[in-house]
Design a protein around this motif. Structure first.
Motif, short mmCIF file in Angstrom:
data_model
loop_
_atom_site.label_atom_id
_atom_site.label_comp_id
_atom_site.label_asym_id
_atom_site.label_seq_id
_atom_site.Cartn_x
_atom_site.Cartn_y
_atom_site.Cartn_z
N TYR A 1 42.56 -17.71 73.39
CA TYR A 1 43.32 -16.47 73.16
C TYR A 1 42.39 -15.27 73.03
CZ TYR A 1 47.41 -19.42 72.66
OH TYR A 1 48.42 -20.31 72.90
N ASP A 2 41.17 -15.46 72.53
CA ASP A 2 40.18 -14.38 72.53
C ASP A 2 39.85 -13.97 73.97
OD1 ASP A 2 40.04 -14.27 69.78
OD2 ASP A 2 38.18 -15.43 69.65
N TYR A 3 39.73 -14.96 74.85
CA TYR A 3 39.47 -14.66 76.26
C TYR A 3 40.65 -13.90 76.88
CZ TYR A 3 35.44 -17.85 76.18
OH TYR A 3 34.25 -18.45 75.90
N ILE B 1 49.47 -16.53 83.69
CA ILE B 1 49.99 -17.73 84.35
C ILE B 1 48.85 -18.74 84.48
CG2 ILE B 1 51.21 -18.64 86.36
CD1 ILE B 1 52.78 -16.44 84.90
N TYR B 2 49.02 -19.92 83.88
CA TYR B 2 47.98 -20.94 83.89
C TYR B 2 47.60 -21.39 85.30
CZ TYR B 2 48.56 -21.79 78.86
OH TYR B 2 48.59 -21.66 77.50
N SER B 3 48.60 -21.65 86.14
CA SER B 3 48.36 -22.30 87.43
C SER B 3 47.40 -21.54 88.34
CB SER B 3 49.68 -22.55 88.17
OG SER B 3 50.33 -21.31 88.42
N GLU C 1 36.03 -11.67 87.09
CA GLU C 1 35.92 -13.07 87.52
C GLU C 1 35.27 -13.95 86.45
OE1 GLU C 1 37.14 -14.77 90.17
OE2 GLU C 1 38.18 -12.92 90.68
N SER C 2 34.32 -13.39 85.70
CA SER C 2 33.66 -14.20 84.67
C SER C 2 34.66 -14.56 83.57
CB SER C 2 32.45 -13.48 84.08
OG SER C 2 32.84 -12.32 83.39
N ILE C 3 35.53 -13.63 83.22
CA ILE C 3 36.56 -13.93 82.21
C ILE C 3 37.58 -14.90 82.78
CG2 ILE C 3 38.40 -12.96 80.78
CD1 ILE C 3 36.71 -10.38 80.63
N LYS C 4 37.92 -14.73 84.04
CA LYS C 4 38.87 -15.64 84.70
C LYS C 4 38.35 -17.07 84.65
CE LYS C 4 41.21 -14.23 88.22
NZ LYS C 4 41.72 -13.80 89.52
N LEU D 1 38.56 -18.40 81.08
CA LEU D 1 39.94 -18.74 80.74
C LEU D 1 40.37 -20.06 81.36
CD1 LEU D 1 41.90 -15.36 80.93
CD2 LEU D 1 41.94 -16.99 79.04
N LYS D 2 40.09 -20.20 82.65
CA LYS D 2 40.47 -21.45 83.32
C LYS D 2 39.80 -22.65 82.67
CE LYS D 2 41.52 -21.58 87.68
NZ LYS D 2 41.55 -21.55 89.12
N ASN D 3 38.50 -22.55 82.40
CA ASN D 3 37.78 -23.65 81.76
C ASN D 3 38.31 -23.92 80.36
OD1 ASN D 3 36.11 -24.08 83.96
ND2 ASN D 3 34.52 -22.73 83.19
N CYS D 4 38.59 -22.87 79.62
CA CYS D 4 39.07 -23.02 78.25
C CYS D 4 40.42 -23.72 78.21
CB CYS D 4 39.16 -21.63 77.61
SG CYS D 4 39.49 -21.68 75.85
N PHE D 5 41.35 -23.23 79.01
CA PHE D 5 42.68 -23.84 78.99
C PHE D 5 42.69 -25.21 79.64
CE2 PHE D 5 44.33 -19.41 78.34
CZ PHE D 5 44.89 -19.66 77.11
#
Length: 120
Positions: free
Chosen positions: A23-25, A77-79, A100-103, A106-110
């Motif tokens: 959620y911080d991301y 959206i997760y997908s 892109e770095s935050i993206k 986020l993907k790795n985190c979720f």
């Protein structure tokens, strides 16, 4: 019995802690996006998770003030790791661009959050 309780407690805390990092991301994604911040600087915006159904996270965008402090809504959206401006004054939601770095974070985190919850 104590060991089982400890393992359950540890697993729950690991998932909850990972959620907070995710959620911080999300807040970082919103702040770095091309959202139309009119009355407040992007760095002052906070997010409140309104709902998370496992496919989409709905976020209320806020800032500290004496009034309501709400400036709009967004969803993640997760997908496809997409971020959308879903504020009420819009006819249609608007896709937001963010780093892109935050993206990637986020993907790795979720993804890791989903893996942890599947194991438990």
């Amino acid at each position: 019995m104590r060991l089982i309780l400890f393992v359950l407690f540890f697993a729950h805390n690991a998932i909850a802690g990972n959620n907070l990092q995710c959620y911080d991301y999300l807040a970082d994604a919103v702040r770095s996006s091309n959202y139309d911040f009119i009355y407040v600087a992007a760095k002052d915006v906070n997010v409140i998770v309104d709902s998370d159904d496992g496919q989409e996270v709905s976020l209320q965008l806020t800032y500290d003030t004496d009034g309501s402090g709400s400036i709009g809504w967004a969803s993640y959206i997760y997908s496809d790791a997409s971020l959308w401006n879903t504020s009420a004054y819009l006819e249609d939601k608007i896709k937001l661009q963010y780093g892109e770095s935050i993206k990637s974070k986020l993907k790795n985190c979720f993804d890791s959050q989903y893996s942890l919850s599947k194991k438990n």
